[in-house]
Scaffold this active site. Structure first.
Site, PDB file in Angstrom:
ATOM      1  N   SER A 149      48.461  41.229  37.842  1.00 36.81           N
ATOM      2  CA  SER A 149      49.322  40.387  38.670  1.00 36.81           C
ATOM      3  C   SER A 149      50.753  40.555  38.202  1.00 36.81           C
ATOM      4  O   SER A 149      50.999  40.995  37.066  1.00 36.81           O
ATOM      5  CB  SER A 149      48.912  38.922  38.496  1.00 36.81           C
ATOM      6  OG  SER A 149      49.847  38.047  39.088  1.00 36.81           O
ATOM      7  N   TYR A 162      46.887  31.511  32.822  1.00 35.46           N
ATOM      8  CA  TYR A 162      46.775  32.633  33.784  1.00 35.46           C
ATOM      9  C   TYR A 162      47.643  33.801  33.302  1.00 35.46           C
ATOM     10  O   TYR A 162      47.204  34.944  33.277  1.00 35.46           O
ATOM     11  CB  TYR A 162      47.206  32.157  35.180  1.00 35.46           C
ATOM     12  CG  TYR A 162      46.984  33.188  36.281  1.00 35.46           C
ATOM     13  CD1 TYR A 162      45.702  33.564  36.661  1.00 35.46           C
ATOM     14  CD2 TYR A 162      48.061  33.764  36.951  1.00 35.46           C
ATOM     15  CE1 TYR A 162      45.492  34.507  37.674  1.00 35.46           C
ATOM     16  CE2 TYR A 162      47.872  34.701  37.958  1.00 35.46           C
ATOM     17  CZ  TYR A 162      46.574  35.065  38.324  1.00 35.46           C
ATOM     18  OH  TYR A 162      46.382  35.994  39.325  1.00 35.46           O
TER      19      TYR A 162
HETATM   20  P1  NDP Z   1      40.111  35.182  45.981  1.00 31.66           P
HETATM   21  O1  NDP Z   1      39.934  33.813  45.436  1.00 31.66           O
HETATM   22  O2  NDP Z   1      40.124  35.366  47.455  1.00 31.66           O
HETATM   23  O3  NDP Z   1      38.999  36.165  45.371  1.00 31.66           O
HETATM   24  C1  NDP Z   1      38.514  36.019  44.078  1.00 31.66           C
HETATM   25  C2  NDP Z   1      37.194  36.756  43.995  1.00 31.66           C
HETATM   26  O4  NDP Z   1      36.690  36.667  42.662  1.00 31.66           O
HETATM   27  C3  NDP Z   1      36.140  36.171  44.921  1.00 31.66           C
HETATM   28  O5  NDP Z   1      35.472  37.220  45.586  1.00 31.66           O
HETATM   29  C4  NDP Z   1      35.182  35.488  43.971  1.00 31.66           C
HETATM   30  O6  NDP Z   1      33.855  35.530  44.485  1.00 31.66           O
HETATM   31  C5  NDP Z   1      35.314  36.356  42.738  1.00 31.66           C
HETATM   32  N1  NDP Z   1      34.862  35.655  41.534  1.00 31.66           N
HETATM   33  C6  NDP Z   1      35.383  34.533  40.986  1.00 31.66           C
HETATM   34  N2  NDP Z   1      34.650  34.163  39.932  1.00 31.66           N
HETATM   35  C7  NDP Z   1      33.651  35.084  39.797  1.00 31.66           C
HETATM   36  C8  NDP Z   1      32.568  35.217  38.900  1.00 31.66           C
HETATM   37  N3  NDP Z   1      32.360  34.345  37.912  1.00 31.66           N
HETATM   38  N4  NDP Z   1      31.730  36.270  39.053  1.00 31.66           N
HETATM   39  C9  NDP Z   1      31.921  37.147  40.066  1.00 31.66           C
HETATM   40  N5  NDP Z   1      32.937  37.062  40.949  1.00 31.66           N
HETATM   41  C10 NDP Z   1      33.783  36.036  40.817  1.00 31.66           C
HETATM   42  O7  NDP Z   1      41.464  35.699  45.337  1.00 31.66           O
HETATM   43  P2  NDP Z   1      42.246  37.120  45.369  1.00 31.66           P
HETATM   44  O8  NDP Z   1      41.599  38.069  46.289  1.00 31.66           O
HETATM   45  O9  NDP Z   1      43.662  36.787  45.521  1.00 31.66           O
HETATM   46  O10 NDP Z   1      42.034  37.559  43.858  1.00 31.66           O
HETATM   47  C11 NDP Z   1      41.623  38.842  43.453  1.00 31.66           C
HETATM   48  C12 NDP Z   1      42.401  39.246  42.214  1.00 31.66           C
HETATM   49  O11 NDP Z   1      43.760  39.408  42.551  1.00 31.66           O
HETATM   50  C13 NDP Z   1      42.355  38.232  41.070  1.00 31.66           C
HETATM   51  O12 NDP Z   1      42.149  38.910  39.843  1.00 31.66           O
HETATM   52  C14 NDP Z   1      43.735  37.607  41.104  1.00 31.66           C
HETATM   53  O13 NDP Z   1      44.122  37.121  39.847  1.00 31.66           O
HETATM   54  C15 NDP Z   1      44.568  38.789  41.569  1.00 31.66           C
HETATM   55  N6  NDP Z   1      45.860  38.457  42.149  1.00 31.66           N
HETATM   56  C16 NDP Z   1      45.961  37.711  43.276  1.00 31.66           C
HETATM   57  C17 NDP Z   1      47.201  37.377  43.787  1.00 31.66           C
HETATM   58  C18 NDP Z   1      47.380  36.498  44.979  1.00 31.66           C
HETATM   59  O14 NDP Z   1      48.519  36.070  45.243  1.00 31.66           O
HETATM   60  N7  NDP Z   1      46.328  36.180  45.730  1.00 31.66           N
HETATM   61  C19 NDP Z   1      48.432  37.899  43.170  1.00 31.66           C
HETATM   62  C20 NDP Z   1      48.210  38.708  42.012  1.00 31.66           C
HETATM   63  C21 NDP Z   1      46.977  38.971  41.534  1.00 31.66           C
HETATM   64  P3  NDP Z   1      32.736  34.388  44.380  1.00 31.66           P
HETATM   65  O15 NDP Z   1      33.426  33.065  44.406  1.00 31.66           O
HETATM   66  O16 NDP Z   1      31.865  34.647  45.582  1.00 31.66           O
HETATM   67  O17 NDP Z   1      32.030  34.672  43.095  1.00 31.66           O
END
Ligand code: NDP
Length: 254
Positions: A149, A162
């Site tokens: 990020s 974070y």
């Molecule tokens: P979302 O919340 O849409 O997606 C997060 C994903 O992580 C979901 O598919 C969730 O699936 C999965 N997840 C969470 N916990 C677990 C677990 N214990 N085991 C397996 N899967 C897990 O957020 P984003 O798409 O935004 O996030 C994706 C990445 O991008 C993250 O690492 C985030 O830090 C990073 N990011 C996002 C930004 C933003 O502005 N959105 C900016 C910069 C970085 P489920 O709940 O079904 O398990």
């Protein structure tokens, strides 16, 4: 469907929403068979069906990657089904914001468990397969893309743990890159700015009101597909070229 990723297998964690789902779609469009890993199996099943309908190949793998044995099983299920693993996208993540003073320590544990320990467990389990793919796979290279990020580059008040996890991901990525790059496993970090996903929704209403909603109201943020394009770029370079770091920002996020 045929392209640079034809014959390869990719595993994407956090594929049930946001950046992970968009990345899985994009890699499938480029010809990779994709393993979709997350906890919400219904979402994964829907995405797998969508990818297959479009002519791709997908496997839904329900796993909580904070449990090391489940992370290992997800990798093994992928290799059992497709016979190999060429690309790992460590995308699953959690962002719980707020001051350090008076913080709920459980929130810290949950973030560290997903963003750090989950990434480590999945990477450790995948590495032998990636090294093998780099030796004799269709591209004679393999890839790990860690979704960090802008919060892995810049620290802000209220982002403390974070920030800690994402700065840690950046450091780990560069260390692992140096360890395996001469064996043609390319390890890179992708650092998005604000993206329109569910990430902020897990916060308290106070945090959303104070820190998240105003930002999204004022900023034309990225779409998950913008980040997916970045991942696809990183993993479709020729064998001699490795993108070690890619920072993608919304144009109007200063
Ligand atoms: P979302 O919340 O849409 O997606 C997060 C994903 O992580 C979901 O598919 C969730 O699936 C999965 N997840 C969470 N916990 C677990 C677990 N214990 N085991 C397996 N899967 C897990 O957020 P984003 O798409 O935004 O996030 C994706 C990445 O991008 C993250 O690492 C985030 O830090 C990073 N990011 C996002 C930004 C933003 O502005 N959105 C900016 C910069 C970085 P489920 O709940 O079904 O398990």
């Amino acid at each position: 469907m045929s392209s640079k990723l034809t014959g390869t297998v990719a595993l994407v964690t956090g594929a049930s929403s946001g950046i992970g789902a968009a990345t899985a779609r994009r890699l499938a469009e480029h010809g990779a068979a994709v393993a979709l890993v997350a906890r919400r199996k219904d979402r994964l099943d829907d995405l797998a069906a969508e990818i297959e309908k479009a002519g791709g190949t997908a496997l839904a793998v329900e796993a909580d990657i904070t449990d090391r044995s489940q992370a290992e099983a997800a990798v093994q299920q992928t290799v059992d089904r497709f016979g190999r693993l060429d690309i790992l996208v460590n995308n699953a993540g959690l962002m719980l914001l707020g001051p350090v003073v008076g913080a709920d320590a459980e929130d810290w544990d949950r973030m560290i468990a997903v963003n750090v320990q989950g990434l480590l467990s999945t990477t450790r389990a995948a590495l032998p397969h990636l090294l093998h793919a780099a030796d004799d796979g269709p591209r004679r290279a393999a890839d790990i893309v860690n979704i960090s990020s802008i919060a892995g580059r810049v620290a802000w008040g209220g982002y403390g743990v974070y920030n800690l996890t994402k700065f840690g991901v950046n450091g780990f990525t560069e260390s692992l890159r140096q360890e395996v790059t001469k064996r043609h496993v390319r390890v890179g970090v992708l650092e998005p700015g604000g993206v329109d996903t569910e990430l902020g929704s897990h916060n308290t209403s106070e945090v959303r009101d104070a820190m998240i909603d105003p930002f999204y109201a004022q900023t034309e943020v990225l779409a998950p597909e913008d980040v997916a394009d970045g991942v696809a770029y990183m993993v479709t370079r020729p064998r001699h070229a490795a993108v070690s770091e890619l920072w993608i920002m919304p144009t109007d996020q200063a």
